[in-house]
Design a protein around this motif. Structure first.
Motif, mmCIF file in Angstrom:
data_model
loop_
_atom_site.group_PDB
_atom_site.id
_atom_site.type_symbol
_atom_site.label_atom_id
_atom_site.label_comp_id
_atom_site.label_asym_id
_atom_site.label_seq_id
_atom_site.Cartn_x
_atom_site.Cartn_y
_atom_site.Cartn_z
ATOM 1 N N THR A 175 -4.570 6.938 -1.574
ATOM 2 C CA THR A 175 -4.100 5.615 -1.176
ATOM 3 C C THR A 175 -4.210 4.716 -2.391
ATOM 4 O O THR A 175 -5.242 4.665 -3.050
ATOM 5 C CB THR A 175 -4.950 5.039 -0.029
ATOM 6 O OG1 THR A 175 -4.860 5.905 1.095
ATOM 7 C CG2 THR A 175 -4.474 3.655 0.363
ATOM 8 N N TYR A 200 -2.653 0.793 -4.166
ATOM 9 C CA TYR A 200 -1.982 -0.476 -3.946
ATOM 10 C C TYR A 200 -1.110 -0.723 -5.161
ATOM 11 O O TYR A 200 -1.607 -0.951 -6.252
ATOM 12 C CB TYR A 200 -3.016 -1.588 -3.729
ATOM 13 C CG TYR A 200 -3.885 -1.270 -2.535
ATOM 14 C CD1 TYR A 200 -3.410 -1.483 -1.251
ATOM 15 C CD2 TYR A 200 -5.145 -0.695 -2.696
ATOM 16 C CE1 TYR A 200 -4.183 -1.147 -0.151
ATOM 17 C CE2 TYR A 200 -5.920 -0.370 -1.596
ATOM 18 C CZ TYR A 200 -5.437 -0.590 -0.324
ATOM 19 O OH TYR A 200 -6.185 -0.264 0.760
ATOM 20 N N GLU A 258 0.839 -1.197 0.000
ATOM 21 C CA GLU A 258 0.000 0.000 0.000
ATOM 22 C C GLU A 258 0.874 1.246 0.000
ATOM 23 O O GLU A 258 1.880 1.314 0.700
ATOM 24 C CB GLU A 258 -0.880 -0.017 1.249
ATOM 25 C CG GLU A 258 -1.779 1.174 1.408
ATOM 26 C CD GLU A 258 -2.593 1.099 2.680
ATOM 27 O OE1 GLU A 258 -3.814 0.883 2.572
ATOM 28 O OE2 GLU A 258 -2.000 1.223 3.774
ATOM 29 N N ARG A 259 0.471 2.245 -0.776
ATOM 30 C CA ARG A 259 1.171 3.522 -0.863
ATOM 31 C C ARG A 259 0.188 4.627 -0.477
ATOM 32 O O ARG A 259 -0.812 4.835 -1.154
ATOM 33 C CB ARG A 259 1.681 3.761 -2.287
ATOM 34 C CG ARG A 259 2.383 5.080 -2.495
ATOM 35 C CD ARG A 259 2.736 5.260 -3.981
ATOM 36 N NE ARG A 259 3.502 6.460 -4.204
ATOM 37 C CZ ARG A 259 2.973 7.655 -4.480
ATOM 38 N NH1 ARG A 259 1.661 7.799 -4.569
ATOM 39 N NH2 ARG A 259 3.756 8.690 -4.678
ATOM 40 N N GLU A 260 0.489 5.317 0.626
ATOM 41 C CA GLU A 260 -0.335 6.447 1.060
ATOM 42 C C GLU A 260 0.459 7.729 0.846
ATOM 43 O O GLU A 260 1.606 7.832 1.275
ATOM 44 C CB GLU A 260 -0.713 6.321 2.531
ATOM 45 C CG GLU A 260 -1.620 5.158 2.820
ATOM 46 C CD GLU A 260 -1.991 5.044 4.285
ATOM 47 O OE1 GLU A 260 -3.171 4.844 4.566
ATOM 48 O OE2 GLU A 260 -1.083 5.171 5.137
ATOM 49 N N PRO A 272 -4.669 10.806 4.372
ATOM 50 C CA PRO A 272 -3.910 10.742 3.116
ATOM 51 C C PRO A 272 -4.655 11.407 1.966
ATOM 52 O O PRO A 272 -5.875 11.369 1.895
ATOM 53 C CB PRO A 272 -3.738 9.249 2.868
ATOM 54 C CG PRO A 272 -4.746 8.572 3.711
ATOM 55 C CD PRO A 272 -5.103 9.492 4.829
#
Length: 186
Positions: free
Chosen positions: A132, A134, A116-118, A129
């Motif tokens: 968000t 993936y 996961e990238r926030e 965030p």
């Protein structure tokens, strides 16, 4: 005349013997078995190749995003636990008015582990965030297979994707990325 010729032809006709029929059936069965085995093998190999391709794409995509963000980051922070995640990357814009932060962590969704990238802008003001996403699926949570460590200025990011869970068609791909963060200007 025609009926006489046809009677002469039919008079000498005899059927197949039982042995000839059995031999033909046995040969036909053997051809059918070999054909079905070959078809099954082709299908298994196709699934294996597809699973491997998916695993490769997942680790490449994760490597792309982590590399992109690390090369932008002025500070890199990894957790002190075995896998080093979450990974936090922070930088400021050139005017120094906005601080950006990206946090990478593992998140399970529908039984599948994702990277996961926030993305945050001015996190101290707005703790939610901005986005968000993936960036990779089917991640292996074993710290020996997926981890990150930081030795200034190099982030070492190891990621493994495993597709096809527990079957004969299971395929894994592991990549190690060594990424140099941008200089902080001091």
């Amino acid at each position: 005349m025609i009926s006489r010729i046809s009677r002469l032809l039919l008079k000498n006709q005899r059927g197949f013997t039982m042995i000839e029929i059995l031999i033909v059936v046995a040969i036909g069965s053997a051809i059918a078995v070999v054909g079905s085995m070959a078809t099954r093998q082709v299908m298994l190999e196709t699934v294996r190749n597809n699973n491997h391709e998916i695993a490769v794409r997942q680790v490449q995509n994760a490597g792309f995003w982590v590399t992109r963000d690390t090369q932008t980051a002025q500070t890199v922070a990894v957790e002190a636990d075995a896998d080093g995640l979450p990974l936090t990357l922070t930088w400021q814009d050139f005017e120094g008015t906005n601080e950006y932060q990206v946090v990478y962590s593992l998140a399970e969704i529908d039984g599948v582990l994702n990277l996961e990238r926030e993305h945050y802008t001015n996190r101290t003001v707005n703790p939610d965030p901005d986005a968000t996403s993936y960036v990779a699926k089917y991640i292996d949570a074993d710290p020996l297979k997926t981890s990150c460590s930081f030795a200034n200025p190099v982030l070492t990011f190891t990621i493994t994707a495993t597709v096809g869970g527990g079957s004969l068609q299971e395929q894994s791909e592991t990549r190690v990325y060594e990424i140099v963060r941008r200089p902080d200007g001091s």
